[in-house]
Motif scaffolding. Structure first.
Motif, short mmCIF file in Angstrom:
data_model
loop_
_atom_site.label_atom_id
_atom_site.label_comp_id
_atom_site.label_asym_id
_atom_site.label_seq_id
_atom_site.Cartn_x
_atom_site.Cartn_y
_atom_site.Cartn_z
N ILE A 206 0.84 -1.19 0.00
CA ILE A 206 0.00 0.00 0.00
C ILE A 206 0.87 1.25 0.00
O ILE A 206 1.81 1.35 0.79
N SER A 207 0.54 2.19 -0.86
CA SER A 207 1.31 3.42 -0.91
C SER A 207 0.99 4.29 0.30
O SER A 207 -0.17 4.61 0.55
N PRO A 208 2.02 4.71 1.03
CA PRO A 208 1.78 5.57 2.19
C PRO A 208 1.51 7.03 1.82
O PRO A 208 1.08 7.81 2.67
N VAL A 209 1.78 7.41 0.58
CA VAL A 209 1.59 8.79 0.14
C VAL A 209 1.02 8.82 -1.27
O VAL A 209 1.06 7.83 -2.00
N SER A 210 0.54 9.99 -1.66
CA SER A 210 0.15 10.23 -3.05
C SER A 210 1.34 10.80 -3.79
O SER A 210 2.14 11.55 -3.21
N GLY A 211 1.47 10.44 -5.04
CA GLY A 211 2.59 10.95 -5.83
C GLY A 211 2.71 10.24 -7.16
O GLY A 211 1.82 9.50 -7.58
#
Length: 130
Positions: free
Chosen positions: A63-68
């Motif tokens: 799971i991505s911990p941030v948007s980017g």
């Protein structure tokens, strides 16, 4: 999986972060046999899957911990998925198990929102009975 990390260099003005899994996740997974990596230029949203890791024990979404936006992918993992456990949050570097590098998007105040520091993460693990 709830044991991903993002390493954002402290004191840096860059918004380039390195995503990987923690030592706890690596030890829980056991021998890793396959990893699905994102493609460069993939747009990520915090909380959404960035890839999948399969081990002899189980398969889990990363799971991505941030948007980017993904700017670099650790292609060495495609041939040697076991490298994912070589370097983790405490040992971010060029030669090991990071998954991808992301140019973090969003307003300055959003970077790190909802993320845990090292001490908070240790308390989180203890709360899970690990």
């Amino acid at each position: 999986m709830d044991h991903e990390y993002i390493h954002l260099p402290s004191g840096s003005t860059t918004r380039l972060g390195t995503i990987g899994i923690t030592k706890h996740a690596a030890s829980s997974l056991g021998d890793i046999v396959f990893i699905e990596l994102p493609s460069p230029s993939t747009v990520l949203t915090a909380g959404d899957p960035v890839g999948t890791v399969e081990s002899v024990k189980s398969a889990s979404e990363i799971i991505s911990p941030v948007s980017g936006v993904v700017v670099e992918v650790n292609q060495a993992l495609a041939d040697k998925p076991g490298l994912l456990t070589v370097e983790t949050a405490e040992e971010v570097g060029e030669g090991g198990g990071w998954i991808c590098r992301v140019e973090v998007t969003g307003e300055d105040g959003e970077v790190g929102e909802g993320l845990m520091g090292a001490e908070e993460y240790e308390a989180y693990k203890r709360g899970e009975g690990h």
